[in-house]
Design an enzyme around this catalytic site. Structure first.
Site, PDB file in Angstrom:
ATOM      1  N   ASP A 177      65.338 -60.364 -24.707  1.00 47.14           N
ATOM      2  CA  ASP A 177      64.165 -60.207 -25.555  1.00 47.14           C
ATOM      3  C   ASP A 177      62.946 -60.344 -24.644  1.00 47.14           C
ATOM      4  O   ASP A 177      63.066 -60.618 -23.444  1.00 47.14           O
ATOM      5  CB  ASP A 177      64.168 -61.267 -26.659  1.00 47.14           C
ATOM      6  CG  ASP A 177      63.360 -60.839 -27.887  1.00 47.14           C
ATOM      7  OD1 ASP A 177      62.555 -59.899 -27.783  1.00 47.14           O
ATOM      8  OD2 ASP A 177      63.531 -61.457 -28.957  1.00 47.14           O
ATOM      9  N   HIS A 209      58.811 -66.135 -30.840  1.00 51.01           N
ATOM     10  CA  HIS A 209      57.662 -65.704 -30.055  1.00 51.01           C
ATOM     11  C   HIS A 209      56.818 -66.903 -29.614  1.00 51.01           C
ATOM     12  O   HIS A 209      56.183 -66.878 -28.566  1.00 51.01           O
ATOM     13  CB  HIS A 209      56.791 -64.732 -30.857  1.00 51.01           C
ATOM     14  CG  HIS A 209      57.460 -63.429 -31.133  1.00 51.01           C
ATOM     15  ND1 HIS A 209      58.234 -63.213 -32.246  1.00 51.01           N
ATOM     16  CD2 HIS A 209      57.497 -62.282 -30.416  1.00 51.01           C
ATOM     17  CE1 HIS A 209      58.708 -61.989 -32.208  1.00 51.01           C
ATOM     18  NE2 HIS A 209      58.287 -61.401 -31.109  1.00 51.01           N
TER      19      HIS A 209
END
Length: 576
Positions: free
Chosen positions: A353, A281
């Site tokens: 993702d 992330h």
């Protein structure tokens, strides 16, 4: 009803034929004006409806042949939107949607960009991906169902309307569970790995699939197929464990369970986020293992999920040095096309993702979307700017940097998956958290409880005091209630001390005076515990606390087997 299957050969033949048709006949088609929220794109009068009796690939081919370039581009986008309703949102949500996509509501976003799907997202303080989630769509099941109905109504008016609109979410269970109220909460994947019984996993995930379907969700970004080869905190108990063989069987069971109820499974995060401890992330994690290690460790659970019929695979933002050094897997043709499709034989939908994660934001939303499609992804998830991604894809299609054949191939795969999910009425909301579903979760939780140190089968000497790391009042209360129901006296202080540690807790959160220490997430923390009895539930659900209470009361044996190695401790002392 079981999932609808289609042979990879028939899918490939349909894709090849359709690609040839569209490239030869439509590539010079003039641009159509983009529809506005108040005026969704009309269905062309000459468009032939997809044959409802045909197999999914044929239905997809028929529908793709009717779509404009703008419709094709929209079908590969699956963003998020702000608001708990499709058409009525708060001023704050409207402002967020305007910044994200230039519209006020989720329904307007679907119409303006002719979207293929939408992901429902939420915020939770103990969610390791919370920094990536900026809205709440998931307050309760009734609200979720109304939202999904509204989104489908908006999508149904578009040219791609004959194919079901995709609505997905991250319902992994454990620390990443978007919809938590009013549903059956399964124990974490690591708990399922500890139970070691794929049949129990399949039954529990079938219950999960039925409940997602009842709320209008037809795609689950789960199960996690990452082998926990490192002590990764971002993956942790989201994984089924460290052993590729065990994890493979569990992944396959979860896939079969979800898809038996008409919910597509998206196994993730290919090629394997558990081989690195870094968090994608915020950074680009490096997977430095050799190709031989990848083949032996990381790939088997993905292969098992594919063999079980998984409709989708999620690519990861990982730098895999042994295959394509320096290129995030999300943007790697070598990994997605050569390895995933070539070596592992996957014929379904590849989904990125989140494209609002740091490794994908090194490029503009438009360029990132083009790069992801060219690498072999079919759906672009969570772009940070929907309009820029949409315009970037259209421009790339026009100048040839995104080959039309690649876009047609991606859309055909997406529509094929949609038609596989079609023609099933959604279960009633009354099926949520049913006794049957609760039993499936309870059976899995009971089989997961593991004793890593202590006297097997011996009840704790009452009375009992339950303590916990800070912030776990609800879990402590759940165990207290379960112990009381099991006939164990619980007191505020004194007696046998049972201490609970969970997600994010470390050695500083242990209780040196505890007689029993219980790990409710990854069990690594138990290596530093001094208690004579060490137990692991790998999960903090009410069901897991009930299973723990039965063990503490001597009414059940802790037959689980730790799916990860804990320094200085055996994997089990009671397991069979």
């Amino acid at each position: 009803m079981g999932r609808v299957s289609i042979s990879p050969r028939r899918t490939c033949v349909a894709l090849a034929a359709l690609t040839a048709l569209l490239v030869s006949g439509c590539s010079g088609e003039p641009e159509r004006p983009r529809p506005t929220p108040s005026s969704p794109a009309p269905v062309p009068s000459s468009a032939a409806p997809a044959p409802t009796g045909a197999d999914p690939a044929a239905r997809a081919a028929a529908l793709v042949a009717t779509l404009s370039d703008e419709d094709l581009v929209g079908q590969v986008l699956m963003p998020y939107a702000y608001g708990s309703s499709a058409t009525k949102v708060s001023p704050g949500s409207a402002a967020g949607n305007r910044a994200l996509a230039g519209v006020d509501t989720p329904a307007e976003m679907v119409a303006k960009y002719r979207l293929g799907g939408l992901i429902l997202v939420g915020f939770s303080a103990d969610d390791p991906t919370s920094g990536n989630q900026e809205t709440t769509n998931v307050d309760n099941p009734k609200q979720v169902r109304a939202l999904t109905d509204g989104l489908r109504a908006a999508a149904g008016r578009l040219p791609a309307g004959p194919a079901p609109f995709l609505i997905g979410t991250d319902q992994e269970y454990g620390v990443v569970t978007r919809i938590t109220d009013g549903v059956t909460l399964l124990p974490s994947p690591l708990a399922a790995g500890a139970a070691g019984n794929p049949a129990l996993t399949e039954a529990a995930w079938r219950a999960a699939g039925a409940e997602l379907a009842a709320m209008g969700v037809n795609l689950d970004f789960a199960p996690v197929a990452d082998v926990l080869a490192t002590r990764s905190t971002v993956i942790g108990s989201r994984s089924f464990g460290a052993d590729p063989t065990t994890a493979s069987a569990q992944v396959a069971g979860a896939v079969r369970g979800l898809q038996a109820e008409g919910v597509g499974a998206a196994v993730k995060h290919f090629p394997g986020h558990g081989l690195t401890a870094a968090d994608s992330h915020t950074d680009l994690p490096v997977v430095g293992q050799s190709r031989a290690v990848l083949d032996r460790t990381a790939f088997p659970p993905f292969h098992a999920g594919i063999d079980a019929g998984a409709m989708a695979v999620m690519s990861a933002h990982l730098d895999v040095k042994a295959v394509d050094p320096g290129t995030p897997a999300t943007f790697s043709h070598k990994l997605l096309t050569d390895v995933l499709r070539g070596q592992l034989g996957f014929q379904g939908v590849v989904i990125t993702d989140g494209m609002n994660m740091a490794p994908a934001k090194r490029w503009s939303p438009g360029e990132a979307a083009v790069r992801a499609l060219n690498a072999g992804n079919d759906l672009i998830l969570m772009t940070p700017n929907v309009g820029q991604a949409y315009d970037g894809l259209r421009a790339a299609l026009k100048d040839g940097s995104l080959p039309r054949t690649r876009l047609v191939e991606a859309v055909t795969r997406v529509l094929t998956m949609k038609f596989k999910l079609a023609d099933r009425p959604a279960p009633a909301l009354s099926t949520l958290d049913s006794p049957e579903h609760r039993k499936a979760a309870a059976d899995l939780a009971a089989a997961a409880v593991t004793m890593l140190r202590g006297r097997c089968g011996s009840p704790v000497a009452g009375p009992v005091t339950v303590t916990s790391a800070k912030g776990r009042d609800g879990t402590r209360a759940a165990l207290t209630a379960a112990l009381t129901a099991a006939g164990v006296k619980v007191v505020p202080s004194g007696g046998t001390v049972v201490h609970l540690v969970g997600y994010g807790d470390g050695s500083a959160d242990l209780n040196a005076d505890a007689d029993v220490t219980v790990a409710m997430d990854t069990p690594y923390v138990l290596a530093g515990a001094k208690s004579p009895t060490l137990l692991a539930t790998y999960s903090s659900t009410r069901t897991s606390m009930t299973a723990l209470a039965a063990v503490l009361a001597g009414k059940a044996r802790p037959t689980g087997h730790s799916p990860v190695k804990v320094s200085g401790l055996p994997a089990t002392t009671c397991g069979t």
